[in-house]
Design a protein around this motif. Structure first.
Motif, PDB file in Angstrom:
ATOM      1  N   LEU A 199      36.283  37.988  37.518  1.00 16.33           N
ATOM      2  CA  LEU A 199      37.066  36.752  37.589  1.00 16.33           C
ATOM      3  C   LEU A 199      38.526  37.004  37.209  1.00 16.33           C
ATOM      4  O   LEU A 199      39.440  36.504  37.869  1.00 16.33           O
ATOM      5  CB  LEU A 199      36.457  35.669  36.696  1.00 16.33           C
ATOM      6  N   VAL A 200      38.755  37.781  36.163  1.00 15.75           N
ATOM      7  CA  VAL A 200      40.118  38.136  35.751  1.00 15.75           C
ATOM      8  C   VAL A 200      40.827  38.851  36.899  1.00 15.75           C
ATOM      9  O   VAL A 200      42.000  38.604  37.174  1.00 15.75           O
ATOM     10  CB  VAL A 200      40.093  39.015  34.479  1.00 15.75           C
ATOM     11  N   GLY A 201      40.107  39.723  37.588  1.00 20.22           N
ATOM     12  CA  GLY A 201      40.678  40.501  38.683  1.00 20.22           C
ATOM     13  C   GLY A 201      40.868  39.733  39.975  1.00 20.22           C
ATOM     14  O   GLY A 201      41.345  40.296  40.960  1.00 20.22           O
ATOM     15  N   HIS A 202      40.506  38.448  39.987  1.00 28.82           N
ATOM     16  CA  HIS A 202      40.636  37.643  41.207  1.00 28.82           C
ATOM     17  C   HIS A 202      41.250  36.264  40.978  1.00 28.82           C
ATOM     18  O   HIS A 202      41.338  35.476  41.916  1.00 28.82           O
ATOM     19  CB  HIS A 202      39.259  37.474  41.863  1.00 28.82           C
ATOM     20  N   HIS A 203      41.682  35.959  39.765  1.00 25.17           N
ATOM     21  CA  HIS A 203      42.075  34.572  39.461  1.00 25.17           C
ATOM     22  C   HIS A 203      43.358  34.112  40.146  1.00 25.17           C
ATOM     23  O   HIS A 203      43.679  32.931  40.108  1.00 25.17           O
ATOM     24  CB  HIS A 203      42.120  34.329  37.944  1.00 25.17           C
ATOM     25  N   HIS A 204      44.062  35.020  40.820  1.00 22.79           N
ATOM     26  CA  HIS A 204      45.215  34.622  41.637  1.00 22.79           C
ATOM     27  C   HIS A 204      44.923  34.813  43.127  1.00 22.79           C
ATOM     28  O   HIS A 204      45.846  34.803  43.941  1.00 22.79           O
ATOM     29  CB  HIS A 204      46.465  35.407  41.242  1.00 22.79           C
TER      30      HIS A 204
END
Length: 172
Positions: free
Chosen positions: A103-108
């Motif tokens: 999730l951190v690696g895709h939140h943008h």
């Protein structure tokens, strides 16, 4: 003390001396928690969502050091390794660490959203960023149309930015 509380304390320590980042992650967590609970997320998904909300911007510091920029894609690149170290040090389960770091690696990344935790994290971050960046009505309406999918997230966005206290349309 619960794991999420220890994680919150860990993120305050990680961002020591940077109250703006601490305030940001606190607000994103608060909105993510509210949306997740209102949307009826299953308890484990809610737990991972809340953890991801706390650590979602953990890559900013390294992105700024390495590249002189905190752009969204750089945050996504630099965040997961930092989040993984912190989460593992606090005893988070391996499968939870994997999902939170994903999730951190895709939140943008706003296409291909694959689950309610991802959708809600994006919406919570948008709610805070729209305010912190002093976004105008057009930007809010565009985000509402293109990004927001949950009933609760849409309601919060409209109430925060597009309606006044009487429930009428706010002035531009």
């Amino acid at each position: 003390m619960e794991k999420l509380d220890r994680l919150f304390e860990g993120m305050i320590a990680y961002n020591a001396g940077d109250p703006a980042r601490i305030q940001h992650l606190t607000k994103v967590h608060s909105f993510a928690r509210l949306i997740g609970l209102s949307e009826g997320l299953e308890a484990h998904t809610q737990f991972c969502l809340e953890a991801a909300a706390y650590v979602h911007d953990i890559g900013i510091r390294n992105a700024e050091k390495k590249y002189g920029s905190s752009g969204g894609k750089l945050q996504e690149q630099e965040g997961p390794p930092e989040a993984e170290r912190l989460l593992q040090s606090l005893g988070f389960a391996k499968t939870d660490v994997e999902r939170i770091c994903w999730l951190v690696g895709h939140h943008h990344t706003y296409q291909g959203i694959d689950g309610p935790d991802y959708q809600i994290l994006v919406e919570a971050d948008f709610l805070v960023n729209l305010f912190e960046e002093h976004s105008g009505r057009e930007a809010v309406e565009t985000a509402l149309e293109r990004v927001f999918r949950t009933k609760t997230g849409k309601k919060l966005c409209r109430e925060m930015f597009l309606e006044n206290k009487a429930g009428e349309q706010a002035d531009e």
